[in-house]
Design an enzyme around this catalytic site. Sequence first.
Site, PDB file in Angstrom:
ATOM      1  N   GLU A  25      86.638  48.561  55.114  1.00 24.16           N
ATOM      2  CA  GLU A  25      87.143  47.314  55.691  1.00 24.16           C
ATOM      3  C   GLU A  25      86.196  46.763  56.756  1.00 24.16           C
ATOM      4  O   GLU A  25      86.060  45.538  56.895  1.00 24.16           O
ATOM      5  CB  GLU A  25      88.527  47.534  56.309  1.00 24.16           C
ATOM      6  CG  GLU A  25      89.626  47.810  55.309  1.00 24.16           C
ATOM      7  CD  GLU A  25      89.818  49.294  55.026  1.00 24.16           C
ATOM      8  OE1 GLU A  25      90.872  49.656  54.486  1.00 24.16           O
ATOM      9  OE2 GLU A  25      88.899  50.079  55.338  1.00 24.16           O
ATOM     10  N   LEU A  26      85.554  47.651  57.520  1.00 25.00           N
ATOM     11  CA  LEU A  26      84.656  47.173  58.572  1.00 25.00           C
ATOM     12  C   LEU A  26      83.445  46.465  57.977  1.00 25.00           C
ATOM     13  O   LEU A  26      83.051  45.391  58.443  1.00 25.00           O
ATOM     14  CB  LEU A  26      84.205  48.343  59.456  1.00 25.00           C
ATOM     15  CG  LEU A  26      83.317  47.953  60.643  1.00 25.00           C
ATOM     16  CD1 LEU A  26      84.069  47.041  61.612  1.00 25.00           C
ATOM     17  CD2 LEU A  26      82.807  49.198  61.373  1.00 25.00           C
ATOM     18  N   LYS A  27      82.848  47.036  56.958  1.00 22.69           N
ATOM     19  CA  LYS A  27      81.703  46.410  56.287  1.00 22.69           C
ATOM     20  C   LYS A  27      82.080  45.011  55.791  1.00 22.69           C
ATOM     21  O   LYS A  27      81.345  44.039  56.030  1.00 22.69           O
ATOM     22  CB  LYS A  27      81.276  47.282  55.099  1.00 22.69           C
ATOM     23  CG  LYS A  27      80.294  46.627  54.135  1.00 22.69           C
ATOM     24  CD  LYS A  27      80.107  47.495  52.900  1.00 22.69           C
ATOM     25  CE  LYS A  27      79.284  46.780  51.837  1.00 22.69           C
ATOM     26  NZ  LYS A  27      77.870  46.617  52.237  1.00 22.69           N
ATOM     27  N   ILE A 446      58.363  47.069  46.417  1.00 19.62           N
ATOM     28  CA  ILE A 446      58.664  48.495  46.455  1.00 19.62           C
ATOM     29  C   ILE A 446      59.461  48.938  45.240  1.00 19.62           C
ATOM     30  O   ILE A 446      59.352  50.082  44.803  1.00 19.62           O
ATOM     31  CB  ILE A 446      59.408  48.848  47.753  1.00 19.62           C
ATOM     32  CG1 ILE A 446      58.551  48.452  48.964  1.00 19.62           C
ATOM     33  CG2 ILE A 446      59.749  50.323  47.820  1.00 19.62           C
ATOM     34  CD1 ILE A 446      57.153  49.030  48.965  1.00 19.62           C
ATOM     35  N   TRP A 576      69.318  62.916  50.295  1.00 17.75           N
ATOM     36  CA  TRP A 576      70.336  61.873  50.208  1.00 17.75           C
ATOM     37  C   TRP A 576      71.471  62.263  49.276  1.00 17.75           C
ATOM     38  O   TRP A 576      72.204  61.411  48.763  1.00 17.75           O
ATOM     39  CB  TRP A 576      69.699  60.549  49.803  1.00 17.75           C
ATOM     40  CG  TRP A 576      68.778  60.042  50.879  1.00 17.75           C
ATOM     41  CD1 TRP A 576      68.533  60.625  52.090  1.00 17.75           C
ATOM     42  CD2 TRP A 576      67.976  58.869  50.845  1.00 17.75           C
ATOM     43  NE1 TRP A 576      67.624  59.889  52.805  1.00 17.75           N
ATOM     44  CE2 TRP A 576      67.262  58.802  52.076  1.00 17.75           C
ATOM     45  CE3 TRP A 576      67.779  57.867  49.903  1.00 17.75           C
ATOM     46  CZ2 TRP A 576      66.372  57.772  52.366  1.00 17.75           C
ATOM     47  CZ3 TRP A 576      66.895  56.829  50.192  1.00 17.75           C
ATOM     48  CH2 TRP A 576      66.204  56.787  51.415  1.00 17.75           C
ATOM     49  N   ASP A 614      59.316  57.740  44.832  1.00 15.19           N
ATOM     50  CA  ASP A 614      59.629  57.453  46.236  1.00 15.19           C
ATOM     51  C   ASP A 614      60.054  58.713  46.980  1.00 15.19           C
ATOM     52  O   ASP A 614      60.881  59.491  46.486  1.00 15.19           O
ATOM     53  CB  ASP A 614      60.770  56.442  46.324  1.00 15.19           C
ATOM     54  CG  ASP A 614      60.361  55.052  45.880  1.00 15.19           C
ATOM     55  OD1 ASP A 614      59.153  54.803  45.776  1.00 15.19           O
ATOM     56  OD2 ASP A 614      61.248  54.210  45.646  1.00 15.19           O
ATOM     57  N   HIS A 656      56.475  56.078  48.242  1.00 17.28           N
ATOM     58  CA  HIS A 656      56.954  55.136  49.259  1.00 17.28           C
ATOM     59  C   HIS A 656      57.767  55.878  50.302  1.00 17.28           C
ATOM     60  O   HIS A 656      58.540  56.787  49.980  1.00 17.28           O
ATOM     61  CB  HIS A 656      57.815  54.048  48.627  1.00 17.28           C
ATOM     62  CG  HIS A 656      58.559  53.215  49.626  1.00 17.28           C
ATOM     63  ND1 HIS A 656      57.913  52.368  50.503  1.00 17.28           N
ATOM     64  CD2 HIS A 656      59.884  53.136  49.937  1.00 17.28           C
ATOM     65  CE1 HIS A 656      58.804  51.793  51.290  1.00 17.28           C
ATOM     66  NE2 HIS A 656      60.003  52.248  50.973  1.00 17.28           N
ATOM     67  N   CYS A 658      59.865  55.029  54.336  1.00 14.24           N
ATOM     68  CA  CYS A 658      60.261  53.941  55.232  1.00 14.24           C
ATOM     69  C   CYS A 658      61.127  54.459  56.366  1.00 14.24           C
ATOM     70  O   CYS A 658      61.754  55.508  56.264  1.00 14.24           O
ATOM     71  CB  CYS A 658      61.013  52.855  54.471  1.00 14.24           C
ATOM     72  SG  CYS A 658      62.487  53.430  53.614  1.00 14.24           S
ATOM     73  N   HIS A 709      65.046  44.567  56.189  1.00 15.48           N
ATOM     74  CA  HIS A 709      66.358  44.841  56.771  1.00 15.48           C
ATOM     75  C   HIS A 709      66.802  43.719  57.712  1.00 15.48           C
ATOM     76  O   HIS A 709      67.808  43.875  58.411  1.00 15.48           O
ATOM     77  CB  HIS A 709      66.346  46.178  57.497  1.00 15.48           C
ATOM     78  CG  HIS A 709      66.343  47.343  56.558  1.00 15.48           C
ATOM     79  ND1 HIS A 709      67.326  47.550  55.635  1.00 15.48           N
ATOM     80  CD2 HIS A 709      65.451  48.356  56.372  1.00 15.48           C
ATOM     81  CE1 HIS A 709      67.066  48.639  54.939  1.00 15.48           C
ATOM     82  NE2 HIS A 709      65.935  49.137  55.362  1.00 15.48           N
TER      83      HIS A 709
END
EC number: 2.1.1.14
Length: 774
Positions: A25-27, A446, A576, A614, A656, A658, A709
């Site tokens: 909900e916050l997003k 990328i 991840w 990546d 890659h 970042c 970003h």
Amino acid sequence: MTAKPAAAAARATVYGYPRQGRNRELKKAIEGYWKGRVTADTLRQTAAGLRRGTWQQLAEAGVHDVPTGDFSYYDHVLDTSVMVGAVPERHREAVRADDLDGYFAMARGTQDVAPLEMTKWFDTNYHYLVPELGPDTEFTADSAKQVAEFKEALALGLTPRPVLVGPVTYLLLAKAAPGVAADFEPLTLLDRLLSVYAEVLADLRAAGAEWVQLDEPALVQDRTPAELNAAARAYRELGGLADRPKLLVASYFGRLGEALPVLAKAPVDGLALDFTESGAGNLDDLAAAGGLPGKRLVAGVVNGRNIWINDYEKSLATLGTLLGLADHVDVSASSSLLHVPLDAAAESDIDPEVARWLAFAQQKTQEIVVLARGLSDGTEAIAAELAANRADLASRADAAITRDPAVRARTAAITDADGRRSQPYAERTVAQRAHLGLPLLPTTTIGSFPQTTELRTARADLRAGRIDEAGYEDRIKDEIREVLSFQEKAGLDVLVHGEPERNDMVQYFAEQLTGYLATQHGWVQSYGTRYVRPPVLAGDISRPEPMTVRWTTYAQSLTERPVKGMLTGPVTMLAWSFVRDDQPLGDTARQVALALRDEVNDLEAGGTSVIQVDEPALRETLPLRTAEHAAYLQWATESFRLATAGVRPDTQIHTHMCYAEFGDIVQAIDDLDADVISLEAARSHMQVARELAAHGYPREAGPGVYDIHSPRIPSADEAAALLRTGLEAIPAGRLWVNPDCGLKTRGWPETRASLENLVAAAREIRAELPTEAA
């Protein structure tokens, strides 16, 4: 054996909790606000409701004192910068005009003003906004957020504990502001900052706060004597304040080491330590320091960063030992639960046998409460929970998914030759230039292009049965044609297919590999409103069939220019994901690498001449202690080479990275033996290019000139200026031109304009170069 009850009942608590809400909900509210569809009042009401729901849930579960102040619209380090008045000059007008819009301007930038730099929070995939400080920085206290959220929880009849980023960690995370000498040390501002913290603590005390938590995770890293002295001075001063709340100094993510006796001797009222595997050694160090007589110890015995169930008997044994080392022992997770999803019970598609092994934030809270009760009342009080826990642990240990004999045999047969290209880079680059025929300063992206509403709708329609597989594939083909057409018209040299078929750069591959499990609702915050669903790496890894070859070769059939094959590297596939904890990480990385090696070789066989693997998590996963770096980097770089070394010399391997600090892993970047590396550089003003040059990095590199970003569109002049800075460090014959990262989160209008400006900048700089530059 029955645990000896503590003199006073052990309390359950947590350091922090996920912010997004059960349905993100916050997003949705924040992004709606950015788009003008949600008012500021509605956003604030949504946020207040999420905070209230979290606190009530924690209290109902049995948590004694609930954390406040850890909630954030974007990032808790940015919130700290606001709290201490460290607002960069370029953002002050926006903040004065509207505090909420100014806050988001610091996080995301505007068309006219660049945002704060963003990088990884220690060795996690969470990104924080880097404070910008200088010798002239004047701090001013603004405790409004912290006091307001404390009072919100207090009004609900709860026991709130405000959580602040500690002053030492805040300064150690900061950087010299633009225009300030690079050798400026933010820690020199400590005395100035402490007076502001003293004001904030006084305000919280006046509001009724009994305890305040000060997070100092930077102290689990290697620290110089001067930095340790600064920590001692900070807590001597804060602890010596006449009218203050009780202070709980929290460390997490590892062993406190030489900082432990510093904090143990400080006039604070409690310490929070990590006693999971990541904090191995804290127990012995605490005993060696003489324990914490007269103080509260919050014992992090539940892993706050992974999703496997706790071993109750092991944790109770640790807690029992700790009873003799502190005046009072409470139970918590090893870190904030920000780094895990909300509720494993929501995962209805996971095999119930496997679901028994999973604990997300809600389940971890329950584990903490059970352990606190067992510590207080003895193991008889939790006999049923102990029996169920033993059965769940045994179920996982005996499960067939965890071991594949064929995978283990192949991994055991790896030789050193499997991780070496057939020719050195100096020879390969000649073959690649002849084969690819690229210009100086070749341009590329990328990998990903905007994931439009239409694409997400198509995936949802496929899942719901509203379209069939053929209809979905037609939509993907249309998107690939559109993306390639734009890139050709824009003038990019090496193209990508845009990844329209992919949901996430790790999840997409995890769903096609054995040993991985995907979640439906396992969202974790990466930065701001960007949430990811890390897959669960539960067993041995193999690749049943090609994963990307079909779409890559289709894209290549539509153009004469080279199209990159796009894969996610083995370290990032681990970092991840929620990785298995029942074998060494290096063993798991080699399994993933062999699966990727098969994919790389199939891409090459299908006509792909440029393949990007990546590894944005290579730096992120670096252990926090220097002594552990070599062992990690050995298996991390080996696994990358194992995935990529089987190709011909004229096939160009890219990687890659970042949003991390690259300076201390440049040798490891070199050891990857990739032909080209692209890196984030726009926000850090090409710092990484200078670091590569200082190392003598011999291969090709593309430091980014477009910060993806931020919604702002960099002009051609801005990109050209960054390129000129890059050329001061990297020769034109080895410099690529690209964005910082993938474009998945951007919209098409800004993407088109930004890439057109990027290409225009490359052409402008090419025209300035002498003919012998190649």
